[in-house]
Design a protein around this motif. Structure first.
Motif, PDB file in Angstrom:
ATOM      1  N   UNK A  32       7.466  26.908 -25.853  1.00 58.86           N
ATOM      2  CA  UNK A  32       8.506  27.512 -26.684  1.00 58.86           C
ATOM      3  C   UNK A  32       9.513  26.417 -27.006  1.00 58.86           C
ATOM      4  N   UNK A  33       9.674  26.113 -28.287  1.00 58.80           N
ATOM      5  CA  UNK A  33      10.409  24.939 -28.731  1.00 58.80           C
ATOM      6  C   UNK A  33      11.747  25.330 -29.358  1.00 58.80           C
ATOM      7  N   UNK A  34      12.820  24.789 -28.824  1.00 61.25           N
ATOM      8  CA  UNK A  34      14.138  25.012 -29.413  1.00 61.25           C
ATOM      9  C   UNK A  34      14.977  26.008 -28.632  1.00 61.25           C
ATOM     10  N   UNK A  35      16.298  25.946 -28.799  1.00 63.00           N
ATOM     11  CA  UNK A  35      17.208  26.796 -28.023  1.00 63.00           C
ATOM     12  C   UNK A  35      16.955  28.289 -28.205  1.00 63.00           C
ATOM     13  N   UNK A  50       8.791  26.440 -16.622  1.00 65.70           N
ATOM     14  CA  UNK A  50       9.641  25.253 -16.491  1.00 65.70           C
ATOM     15  C   UNK A  50      10.288  24.992 -17.843  1.00 65.70           C
ATOM     16  N   UNK A  51      11.507  24.476 -17.816  1.00 65.73           N
ATOM     17  CA  UNK A  51      12.202  24.076 -19.033  1.00 65.73           C
ATOM     18  C   UNK A  51      12.376  22.564 -19.009  1.00 65.73           C
ATOM     19  N   UNK A  52      11.992  21.904 -20.097  1.00 63.61           N
ATOM     20  CA  UNK A  52      12.244  20.471 -20.263  1.00 63.61           C
ATOM     21  C   UNK A  52      13.426  20.308 -21.217  1.00 63.61           C
ATOM     22  N   UNK A  53      14.346  19.427 -20.867  1.00 61.30           N
ATOM     23  CA  UNK A  53      15.537  19.221 -21.694  1.00 61.30           C
ATOM     24  C   UNK A  53      15.929  17.752 -21.678  1.00 61.30           C
ATOM     25  N   UNK A  54      16.398  17.254 -22.809  1.00 62.54           N
ATOM     26  CA  UNK A  54      16.987  15.922 -22.818  1.00 62.54           C
ATOM     27  C   UNK A  54      18.381  16.027 -22.203  1.00 62.54           C
ATOM     28  N   UNK A  55      18.924  14.933 -21.680  1.00 62.26           N
ATOM     29  CA  UNK A  55      20.282  14.996 -21.103  1.00 62.26           C
ATOM     30  C   UNK A  55      21.317  15.533 -22.076  1.00 62.26           C
ATOM     31  N   UNK A  56      21.200  15.136 -23.349  1.00 65.83           N
ATOM     32  CA  UNK A  56      22.164  15.619 -24.351  1.00 65.83           C
ATOM     33  C   UNK A  56      22.037  17.124 -24.545  1.00 65.83           C
ATOM     34  N   UNK A  57      20.810  17.622 -24.687  1.00 63.24           N
ATOM     35  CA  UNK A  57      20.605  19.057 -24.886  1.00 63.24           C
ATOM     36  C   UNK A  57      21.035  19.842 -23.652  1.00 63.24           C
ATOM     37  N   UNK A  58      20.804  19.265 -22.470  1.00 61.52           N
ATOM     38  CA  UNK A  58      21.213  19.950 -21.236  1.00 61.52           C
ATOM     39  C   UNK A  58      22.725  20.137 -21.186  1.00 61.52           C
ATOM     40  N   UNK A  62      24.432  23.971 -21.638  1.00 59.84           N
ATOM     41  CA  UNK A  62      24.616  24.128 -20.189  1.00 59.84           C
ATOM     42  C   UNK A  62      24.680  25.597 -19.781  1.00 59.84           C
ATOM     43  N   UNK A  63      25.344  26.431 -20.591  1.00 62.43           N
ATOM     44  CA  UNK A  63      25.460  27.853 -20.238  1.00 62.43           C
ATOM     45  C   UNK A  63      24.097  28.531 -20.257  1.00 62.43           C
ATOM     46  N   UNK A  64      23.295  28.215 -21.270  1.00 58.40           N
ATOM     47  CA  UNK A  64      21.955  28.795 -21.377  1.00 58.40           C
ATOM     48  C   UNK A  64      21.096  28.386 -20.195  1.00 58.40           C
ATOM     49  N   UNK A  65      21.072  27.094 -19.900  1.00 55.56           N
ATOM     50  CA  UNK A  65      20.233  26.593 -18.812  1.00 55.56           C
ATOM     51  C   UNK A  65      20.774  27.010 -17.451  1.00 55.56           C
ATOM     52  N   UNK A  90      12.458  17.189 -36.074  1.00 53.11           N
ATOM     53  CA  UNK A  90      13.685  16.745 -35.402  1.00 53.11           C
ATOM     54  C   UNK A  90      13.901  17.639 -34.183  1.00 53.11           C
ATOM     55  N   UNK A  91      13.370  17.250 -33.028  1.00 55.62           N
ATOM     56  CA  UNK A  91      13.457  18.089 -31.824  1.00 55.62           C
ATOM     57  C   UNK A  91      14.893  18.420 -31.451  1.00 55.62           C
ATOM     58  N   UNK A  92      15.084  19.668 -31.018  1.00 51.10           N
ATOM     59  CA  UNK A  92      16.412  20.107 -30.586  1.00 51.10           C
ATOM     60  C   UNK A  92      16.693  19.718 -29.143  1.00 51.10           C
ATOM     61  N   UNK A  93      15.660  19.268 -28.417  1.00 57.06           N
ATOM     62  CA  UNK A  93      15.878  18.777 -27.062  1.00 57.06           C
ATOM     63  C   UNK A  93      15.586  19.770 -25.964  1.00 57.06           C
ATOM     64  N   UNK A  94      15.072  20.962 -26.304  1.00 58.71           N
ATOM     65  CA  UNK A  94      14.724  21.971 -25.298  1.00 58.71           C
ATOM     66  C   UNK A  94      13.318  22.509 -25.581  1.00 58.71           C
ATOM     67  N   UNK A  95      12.464  22.480 -24.576  1.00 58.46           N
ATOM     68  CA  UNK A  95      11.120  23.057 -24.676  1.00 58.46           C
ATOM     69  C   UNK A  95      10.809  23.728 -23.348  1.00 58.46           C
ATOM     70  N   UNK A  96      10.309  24.964 -23.413  1.00 60.22           N
ATOM     71  CA  UNK A  96       9.950  25.686 -22.190  1.00 60.22           C
ATOM     72  C   UNK A  96       8.445  25.879 -22.128  1.00 60.22           C
ATOM     73  N   UNK A  97       7.886  25.711 -20.945  1.00 61.37           N
ATOM     74  CA  UNK A  97       6.500  26.102 -20.686  1.00 61.37           C
ATOM     75  C   UNK A  97       6.531  27.572 -20.283  1.00 61.37           C
TER      76      UNK A  97
END
Length: 271
Positions: A32-35, A50-58, A62-65, A90-97
């Motif tokens: 699942x790609x994007x916020x 699991x959620x993968x996030x870049x440091x910037x997106x994290x 922050x509230x969502x994660x 242009x990835x938003x920086x959040x992807x969930x498995x």
């Protein structure tokens, strides 16, 4: 805090394999790609692995994660790793498995519909385009339908493009898969739904069909290119055409679905 994982990390590589349908089918997981998609996935208990996030997106989300359960750990990855995980230009920086979402047909027929959902089901037969499939799911969700059925030789519900086109709606209402469209029609009729085929060659136009639409309804939509096969359309209780008042010859699948589903919503609310 641990350093972000790189594209060469084994976990990242395994997650990246989920871009392939064969891997998704084997592991019963998808990306699942994007916020918006990640937010929807986190709202479904037990969905997110699991959620993968870049440091910037994290930081930005922050509230969502921070609301993610302990069973859905958040892992930082670098930008190159995220580019491989994301299906976006242009990835938003959040992807969930996530674990697969599809349900058996029996779970959407003969089941009591709980308001504000309405007894309306969209059945897509042989729909191949992931953008169209995802948009139909989104339209069904917005119109208050209770479920969607992807029937026949349909696109993969868990294709990243399907999930993205739904804008989170794949997490809001059940989607059933049924290889045999005729079996889906029979099951819905047995459960008390009238079956209306959206068909450009239909005998009854949508405006004249309004008195029918306050009943529990399964709308049958066909393939983007060739529509409904005649033998499938013949199984419907009525074949409904959308009036073309201007010079356009037809509407695309997702637009036609939106028009028909909202016509049912309007009739049921008025009834």
């Amino acid at each position: 805090m641990d350093a972000p994982l790189s594209a060469g990390n084994a976990r990242v590589k395994e997650a990246r394999k989920l871009h392939r349908r064969s891997a998704r089918s084997e592991r019963r997981c998808f990306l699942a790609d994007g916020p918006k998609a990640v937010e929807g996935a986190l709202d479904v208990p037990g969905c997110v692995v699991e959620v993968f996030a870049t440091p910037r997106a994290a930081t930005e989300h922050a509230a969502l994660l921070g609301a993610a359960p302990v069973t859905a750990p958040v892992t930082l990855v670098d930008d190159r790793a995220m580019a491989g995980l994301s299906d976006s230009v242009t990835p938003a920086g959040l992807v969930a498995v996530c674990r697969h979402l599809d349900v058996p047909l029996a779970d959407v027929v003969g089941v009591a519909v709980v308001p504000p959902r309405l007894p309306v089901i969209a059945v897509c037969a042989d729909v191949r385009d992931p953008g169209n499939a995802g948009t139909v799911v989104r339209c069904a969700d917005a119109a208050g339908a209770s479920a969607v059925v992807l029937a026949g030789d349909a696109v993969d519900l868990h294709n990243p493009k399907t999930v993205r086109a739904s804008v989170g709606s794949v997490f809001h209402l059940p989607v059933a898969l049924e290889r045999d469209p005729a079996a889906a029609v029979a099951a819905l009729r047995d459960a008390g739904y009238q079956v209306l085929a959206a068909d450009g060659g239909g005998e009854l136009d949508l405006f004249a069909a309004e008195p029918l639409l306050s009943r529990p309804t399964a709308w049958l939509f066909g393939n983007e290119a060739w529509g409904l096969p005649s033998e499938l359309a013949a199984l419907a209780d009525e074949r409904i055409t959308i009036p073309m008042l201007g010079a356009a010859e037809s509407l695309n699948l997702a637009t036609a679905a939106a028009v028909c589903l909202y016509a049912s919503t309007r009739a049921m609310i008025r009834a």
